[in-house]
Motif scaffolding. Sequence first.
Motif, PDB file in Angstrom:
ATOM      1  N   ALA A  86       0.873  -1.179   0.000  1.00  0.00           N
ATOM      2  CA  ALA A  86       0.000   0.000   0.000  1.00  0.00           C
ATOM      3  C   ALA A  86       0.904   1.222   0.000  1.00  0.00           C
ATOM      4  CB  ALA A  86      -0.930   0.017   1.205  1.00  0.00           C
ATOM      5  N   LEU A 192      -1.277  -8.820  -2.548  1.00  0.00           N
ATOM      6  CA  LEU A 192      -2.395  -7.886  -2.490  1.00  0.00           C
ATOM      7  C   LEU A 192      -1.832  -6.472  -2.585  1.00  0.00           C
ATOM      8  CD1 LEU A 192      -4.672  -9.357   0.349  1.00  0.00           C
ATOM      9  CD2 LEU A 192      -4.979  -9.544  -2.134  1.00  0.00           C
ATOM     10  N   HIS A 193      -2.194  -5.761  -3.632  1.00  0.00           N
ATOM     11  CA  HIS A 193      -1.785  -4.372  -3.822  1.00  0.00           C
ATOM     12  C   HIS A 193      -2.995  -3.495  -3.529  1.00  0.00           C
ATOM     13  CE1 HIS A 193       2.090  -5.247  -6.015  1.00  0.00           C
ATOM     14  NE2 HIS A 193       1.481  -6.434  -6.078  1.00  0.00           N
ATOM     15  N   LEU A 194      -2.963  -2.782  -2.404  1.00  0.00           N
ATOM     16  CA  LEU A 194      -4.091  -1.974  -1.967  1.00  0.00           C
ATOM     17  C   LEU A 194      -3.938  -0.546  -2.476  1.00  0.00           C
ATOM     18  CD1 LEU A 194      -4.201  -3.155   1.768  1.00  0.00           C
ATOM     19  CD2 LEU A 194      -5.243  -4.236  -0.232  1.00  0.00           C
ATOM     20  N   TYR A 199      -8.305  -2.902  -4.960  1.00  0.00           N
ATOM     21  CA  TYR A 199      -7.054  -3.631  -4.766  1.00  0.00           C
ATOM     22  C   TYR A 199      -6.834  -4.568  -5.944  1.00  0.00           C
ATOM     23  CZ  TYR A 199      -9.592  -7.874  -3.831  1.00  0.00           C
ATOM     24  OH  TYR A 199     -10.395  -8.965  -3.976  1.00  0.00           O
ATOM     25  N   LEU A 287     -10.724 -10.508  -1.968  1.00  0.00           N
ATOM     26  CA  LEU A 287      -9.396 -10.424  -1.369  1.00  0.00           C
ATOM     27  C   LEU A 287      -9.187 -11.529  -0.337  1.00  0.00           C
ATOM     28  CD1 LEU A 287      -9.027  -7.425   1.155  1.00  0.00           C
ATOM     29  CD2 LEU A 287     -11.045  -8.870   0.952  1.00  0.00           C
ATOM     30  N   GLU A 338      -9.962  -0.094   1.423  1.00  0.00           N
ATOM     31  CA  GLU A 338     -10.226   0.759   0.273  1.00  0.00           C
ATOM     32  C   GLU A 338      -9.698   2.180   0.461  1.00  0.00           C
ATOM     33  OE1 GLU A 338     -13.885  -0.064  -2.504  1.00  0.00           O
ATOM     34  OE2 GLU A 338     -14.540   0.264  -0.449  1.00  0.00           O
ATOM     35  N   GLY A 343      -5.376   1.611   4.131  1.00  0.00           N
ATOM     36  CA  GLY A 343      -4.638   0.502   3.540  1.00  0.00           C
ATOM     37  C   GLY A 343      -3.195   0.479   3.981  1.00  0.00           C
TER      38      GLY A 343
END
Length: 366
Positions: A86, A192-194, A199, A287, A338, A343
């Motif tokens: 994040a 996981l790229h927030l 994401y 997710l 979100e 994040g």
Amino acid sequence: MPLPPLRGATALSDPIVLGAGPAGSAAAIHLARAGASPVLIDRDAEVGDCLCGGFLSWKTSAQLRSLGCDPAALSAHAVRRLRMFAGARAAETELVAPAFGLSRHALDTTLRDMAVASGARLEIDRARSIAPGCINAERREWRSDAIFLATGKHDLRGIVRPRDADDAALGLRVRLPAASGAAERVGDAIELHLFSGGYAGIVVQENGSTNVCLALRKSLLREAGGDPWQLLERLAERNPDFAQRLEGADRTLPVDTIGAVPYGWIARDTAPGLYRLGDQAAVIPSLAGEGMSIALASAADAASAWREGRSAADFQRRFARRARAPVHVAGFVWNYAEGERAGQWLVRLAGLFPGLARVVMSLSRI
């Protein structure tokens, strides 16, 4: 009052499974192994490659093995770590147990073949609408007093889930070939790229391809002029680690999308004789990586209910209670993640307390 049989129609004692994804095929397998003669209806003769479900959690893997389907035997890519990003923050932790990356084409093909081998009758037809005891499709009507609805995120006339969010969730997927170099960067992790408004989940699958699947607000795509690649490029400009994963991507690669995904929705009731499975039973935010497990669990529970003579409504209420906790936990994390700053705090907490991330993973399992 039962519907009268049609000439050439399925006998009322034969259950019908509509949809041959993991939920539908698994239901057909359980029903056939219990001595039934299920009809499994698929839209297409050739198995496609659905957008969602390319990550198989340790729970899903165990469920598949109990059916006789070992992901490792399908050349699935082993996944052992969770890696989160994040902004400029990053964190990594071990998964609760090993998982896998596997394309839906490979999984769906195998399970559909297993259903047929178990005794299900495969029929190719496209449903238009559904009512108690009856499916109206392009080829014909299909009638049964037990219909197992497994059409995933796609609704049919007659049984539509609410989609009233002000800024609905959108699913988007691009598959990067092995030559892109993304697999080497991702390795044995699920990433996981927030970012603000959504994401991206990234995992390597069989044959070295890398699945990049995003869940985001529809407004982000609108701001990018409705162009998925422009949206991806905008996200890459603001998120350097995500940009690195896309470095070798060719802008001509197809981008699959699905709109208005009702994340968090749970079916708490159903029509007589209609067993709702998978995303038609509960839509967990993706997710969590638990969508495939919900598909398989609902299939097993519904087949057991039918075999024991329990009503579809009884099955649906029981499964709603079972799905409630994991869906709510995943929804809380998704809604919190979100926000851009939220994040970053989430990733920081995961880095400081790796055990906390594993607890959340466990709580979002069914």
